[in-house]
Scaffold this motif. Sequence first.
Motif, PDB file in Angstrom:
ATOM      1  N   THR A 128     -30.768  23.536  49.290  1.00 27.13           N
ATOM      2  CA  THR A 128     -30.130  23.313  50.587  1.00 27.13           C
ATOM      3  C   THR A 128     -30.078  24.601  51.396  1.00 27.13           C
ATOM      4  O   THR A 128     -30.483  24.644  52.573  1.00 27.13           O
ATOM      5  CB  THR A 128     -28.710  22.762  50.387  1.00 27.13           C
ATOM      6  OG1 THR A 128     -28.776  21.533  49.658  1.00 27.13           O
ATOM      7  CG2 THR A 128     -28.035  22.515  51.733  1.00 27.13           C
ATOM      8  N   ARG A 129     -29.599  25.681  50.769  1.00 27.22           N
ATOM      9  CA  ARG A 129     -29.404  26.942  51.492  1.00 27.22           C
ATOM     10  C   ARG A 129     -30.712  27.505  52.020  1.00 27.22           C
ATOM     11  O   ARG A 129     -30.831  27.818  53.221  1.00 27.22           O
ATOM     12  CB  ARG A 129     -28.734  27.968  50.582  1.00 27.22           C
ATOM     13  CG  ARG A 129     -28.564  29.322  51.255  1.00 27.22           C
ATOM     14  CD  ARG A 129     -27.982  30.358  50.338  1.00 27.22           C
ATOM     15  NE  ARG A 129     -27.866  31.650  51.016  1.00 27.22           N
ATOM     16  CZ  ARG A 129     -27.557  32.780  50.405  1.00 27.22           C
ATOM     17  NH1 ARG A 129     -27.297  32.801  49.117  1.00 27.22           N
ATOM     18  NH2 ARG A 129     -27.487  33.917  51.093  1.00 27.22           N
ATOM     19  N   TYR A 130     -31.711  27.626  51.157  1.00 28.31           N
ATOM     20  CA  TYR A 130     -32.940  28.294  51.590  1.00 28.31           C
ATOM     21  C   TYR A 130     -33.838  27.358  52.392  1.00 28.31           C
ATOM     22  O   TYR A 130     -34.643  27.821  53.206  1.00 28.31           O
ATOM     23  CB  TYR A 130     -33.639  28.921  50.392  1.00 28.31           C
ATOM     24  CG  TYR A 130     -32.758  29.971  49.769  1.00 28.31           C
ATOM     25  CD1 TYR A 130     -32.409  31.115  50.478  1.00 28.31           C
ATOM     26  CD2 TYR A 130     -32.191  29.786  48.508  1.00 28.31           C
ATOM     27  CE1 TYR A 130     -31.545  32.061  49.943  1.00 28.31           C
ATOM     28  CE2 TYR A 130     -31.328  30.728  47.963  1.00 28.31           C
ATOM     29  CZ  TYR A 130     -31.011  31.860  48.696  1.00 28.31           C
ATOM     30  OH  TYR A 130     -30.142  32.793  48.168  1.00 28.31           O
ATOM     31  N   GLY A 131     -33.679  26.052  52.201  1.00 30.84           N
ATOM     32  CA  GLY A 131     -34.355  25.113  53.081  1.00 30.84           C
ATOM     33  C   GLY A 131     -33.840  25.248  54.506  1.00 30.84           C
ATOM     34  O   GLY A 131     -34.611  25.233  55.467  1.00 30.84           O
ATOM     35  N   GLU A 132     -32.520  25.388  54.630  1.00 33.74           N
ATOM     36  CA  GLU A 132     -31.940  25.552  55.960  1.00 33.74           C
ATOM     37  C   GLU A 132     -32.417  26.849  56.617  1.00 33.74           C
ATOM     38  O   GLU A 132     -32.717  26.874  57.813  1.00 33.74           O
ATOM     39  CB  GLU A 132     -30.415  25.543  55.866  1.00 33.74           C
ATOM     40  CG  GLU A 132     -29.832  24.158  55.587  1.00 33.74           C
ATOM     41  CD  GLU A 132     -28.328  24.186  55.405  1.00 33.74           C
ATOM     42  OE1 GLU A 132     -27.759  25.309  55.347  1.00 33.74           O
ATOM     43  OE2 GLU A 132     -27.722  23.103  55.303  1.00 33.74           O
ATOM     44  N   VAL A 133     -32.490  27.937  55.860  1.00 33.73           N
ATOM     45  CA  VAL A 133     -32.977  29.207  56.415  1.00 33.73           C
ATOM     46  C   VAL A 133     -34.406  29.047  56.933  1.00 33.73           C
ATOM     47  O   VAL A 133     -34.770  29.583  57.985  1.00 33.73           O
ATOM     48  CB  VAL A 133     -32.900  30.331  55.369  1.00 33.73           C
ATOM     49  CG1 VAL A 133     -33.539  31.611  55.907  1.00 33.73           C
ATOM     50  CG2 VAL A 133     -31.453  30.597  54.957  1.00 33.73           C
ATOM     51  N   ALA A 134     -35.213  28.277  56.183  1.00 32.90           N
ATOM     52  CA  ALA A 134     -36.616  28.085  56.561  1.00 32.90           C
ATOM     53  C   ALA A 134     -36.796  26.973  57.587  1.00 32.90           C
ATOM     54  O   ALA A 134     -37.914  26.784  58.099  1.00 32.90           O
ATOM     55  CB  ALA A 134     -37.447  27.782  55.317  1.00 32.90           C
ATOM     56  N   GLY A 135     -35.726  26.207  57.868  1.00 32.36           N
ATOM     57  CA  GLY A 135     -35.851  25.091  58.790  1.00 32.36           C
ATOM     58  C   GLY A 135     -36.566  23.907  58.182  1.00 32.36           C
ATOM     59  O   GLY A 135     -37.238  23.140  58.882  1.00 32.36           O
ATOM     60  N   ILE A 136     -36.440  23.746  56.867  1.00 30.75           N
ATOM     61  CA  ILE A 136     -37.104  22.659  56.137  1.00 30.75           C
ATOM     62  C   ILE A 136     -36.036  21.879  55.378  1.00 30.75           C
ATOM     63  O   ILE A 136     -35.217  22.465  54.674  1.00 30.75           O
ATOM     64  CB  ILE A 136     -38.147  23.214  55.143  1.00 30.75           C
ATOM     65  CG1 ILE A 136     -39.238  23.992  55.900  1.00 30.75           C
ATOM     66  CG2 ILE A 136     -38.766  22.098  54.319  1.00 30.75           C
ATOM     67  CD1 ILE A 136     -40.168  24.775  54.973  1.00 30.75           C
ATOM     68  N   ASP A 137     -36.051  20.565  55.495  1.00 32.36           N
ATOM     69  CA  ASP A 137     -35.070  19.735  54.799  1.00 32.36           C
ATOM     70  C   ASP A 137     -35.513  19.537  53.350  1.00 32.36           C
ATOM     71  O   ASP A 137     -36.113  18.523  52.987  1.00 32.36           O
ATOM     72  CB  ASP A 137     -34.912  18.389  55.504  1.00 32.36           C
ATOM     73  CG  ASP A 137     -33.850  17.509  54.824  1.00 32.36           C
ATOM     74  OD1 ASP A 137     -33.153  18.015  53.919  1.00 32.36           O
ATOM     75  OD2 ASP A 137     -33.744  16.335  55.205  1.00 32.36           O
ATOM     76  N   LEU A 138     -35.196  20.516  52.511  1.00 32.85           N
ATOM     77  CA  LEU A 138     -35.595  20.447  51.107  1.00 32.85           C
ATOM     78  C   LEU A 138     -34.698  19.536  50.290  1.00 32.85           C
ATOM     79  O   LEU A 138     -35.142  18.934  49.321  1.00 32.85           O
ATOM     80  CB  LEU A 138     -35.555  21.847  50.477  1.00 32.85           C
ATOM     81  CG  LEU A 138     -36.729  22.780  50.731  1.00 32.85           C
ATOM     82  CD1 LEU A 138     -36.556  24.037  49.898  1.00 32.85           C
ATOM     83  CD2 LEU A 138     -38.038  22.099  50.396  1.00 32.85           C
ATOM     84  N   ALA A 139     -33.436  19.454  50.650  1.00 32.74           N
ATOM     85  CA  ALA A 139     -32.493  18.693  49.834  1.00 32.74           C
ATOM     86  C   ALA A 139     -32.894  17.223  49.729  1.00 32.74           C
ATOM     87  O   ALA A 139     -32.714  16.600  48.682  1.00 32.74           O
ATOM     88  CB  ALA A 139     -31.084  18.815  50.391  1.00 32.74           C
ATOM     89  N   SER A 140     -33.448  16.661  50.808  1.00 33.50           N
ATOM     90  CA  SER A 140     -33.825  15.245  50.765  1.00 33.50           C
ATOM     91  C   SER A 140     -35.203  15.034  50.146  1.00 33.50           C
ATOM     92  O   SER A 140     -35.508  13.942  49.666  1.00 33.50           O
ATOM     93  CB  SER A 140     -33.792  14.645  52.171  1.00 33.50           C
ATOM     94  OG  SER A 140     -34.759  15.262  52.998  1.00 33.50           O
ATOM     95  N   ASP A 141     -36.034  16.060  50.146  1.00 30.42           N
ATOM     96  CA  ASP A 141     -37.397  15.919  49.610  1.00 30.42           C
ATOM     97  C   ASP A 141     -37.843  17.232  48.968  1.00 30.42           C
ATOM     98  O   ASP A 141     -38.656  17.969  49.521  1.00 30.42           O
ATOM     99  CB  ASP A 141     -38.356  15.524  50.736  1.00 30.42           C
ATOM    100  CG  ASP A 141     -39.789  15.312  50.248  1.00 30.42           C
ATOM    101  OD1 ASP A 141     -39.999  15.269  49.010  1.00 30.42           O
ATOM    102  OD2 ASP A 141     -40.700  15.197  51.099  1.00 30.42           O
ATOM    103  N   PRO A 142     -37.317  17.548  47.788  1.00 30.94           N
ATOM    104  CA  PRO A 142     -37.666  18.820  47.142  1.00 30.94           C
ATOM    105  C   PRO A 142     -39.146  18.955  46.807  1.00 30.94           C
ATOM    106  O   PRO A 142     -39.675  20.066  46.782  1.00 30.94           O
ATOM    107  CB  PRO A 142     -36.817  18.815  45.862  1.00 30.94           C
ATOM    108  CG  PRO A 142     -35.751  17.804  46.094  1.00 30.94           C
ATOM    109  CD  PRO A 142     -36.343  16.782  47.002  1.00 30.94           C
TER     110      PRO A 142
END
Length: 343
Positions: free
Chosen positions: A154-168
């Motif tokens: 969640t944290r580093y996805g947000e920094v990168a502007g990528i929604d990782l939490a929903s689609d790792p």
Amino acid sequence: MGNIVSIAGVGDIDLNKIAKLLPGHNTWSVLRLNMQGRYIKAILDSFETFEKYEMNTPLRLAHFVGQGLVETGWLQHAEENLRYSEQGLIATFSVYRNNPALARQHARQPQKIAETAYGHQTALGRRLGNTEPGDGWKFRGRGFIQLTGRDNYTRYGEVAGIDLASDPDQIVRDLKKSVEVACAFWKANGLNRWADENDAPKVSRGVNRGNPLATAAAHAEDLRIHWTNIVLGVTQSPEKVAPEPAPAAASLKPLAVGSRGEAVLKLQQDLETLGYATGGADGIFGQGTRRALVAFQNEAGVAVTGMLDDATRDAFAAEFAARERGSVEIDRSDPRTFGPTIF
């Protein structure tokens, strides 16, 4: 401060020279779409991303790529390898050391292993922010610099502007995103400071332990320093890098039934470590050793020859590289800590 001359483009870093130095390989091909080729293409296509995250000097790129080489098992893995044998589970995870019967039940079952090691009901899983059933598997280690746990995705996805939490899994499918998330982690944790000082131990501890000032060494810190120096030789002095290093295994004779000696003993010990019973490590290549080797070749996806040949040596190197990245217990009390190191 280190060399701060900006890298203007792809021509200033010859990743093909780095690829030729990787263990077990002397070339790469994007056309083959193997993992190394995909990673190298992703890095070559990421120079705008490097500029965005100020990864734009020879020192910074060298430290970033050097760390990524070790994190990915020399560009061979986009996600954590959890296909452990019973013996591998006991050797790697304390939860299985304390319950060998559970190791026997879970062997070669990655999803069960991830939930047991990282699940929301475990202390480690809770520290990593895993809160829901299935989070241990969903947020297993992935990436050029590997993330583990819901909080880190969640944290580093947000920094990168990528929604990782929903689609790792998108950082497995799209390795450019994997590189960008790794850059986001790098910048968020201030690792350029230590790269500028060419302080590979501090960079290594920042990546592996989540704290550049940690007193204990990073897992595989010597390898991280070694490969950083290799990459630095390419980014700063490419003429010093040998274009065609001699492959270490090319001159080794195959081992087969009837072979004897220290090399056979080492083979037997390696097979036993990976969970393939040889019937005893005695330095004599008999039918028990051959059966164990055939089982390994089948699972590794190499030609089943019953001999220790070059392809099988490469498969052993890849397997142990993956295991080595996950074999040391580290302090994960800092929630920034991530990666394939497991308990």
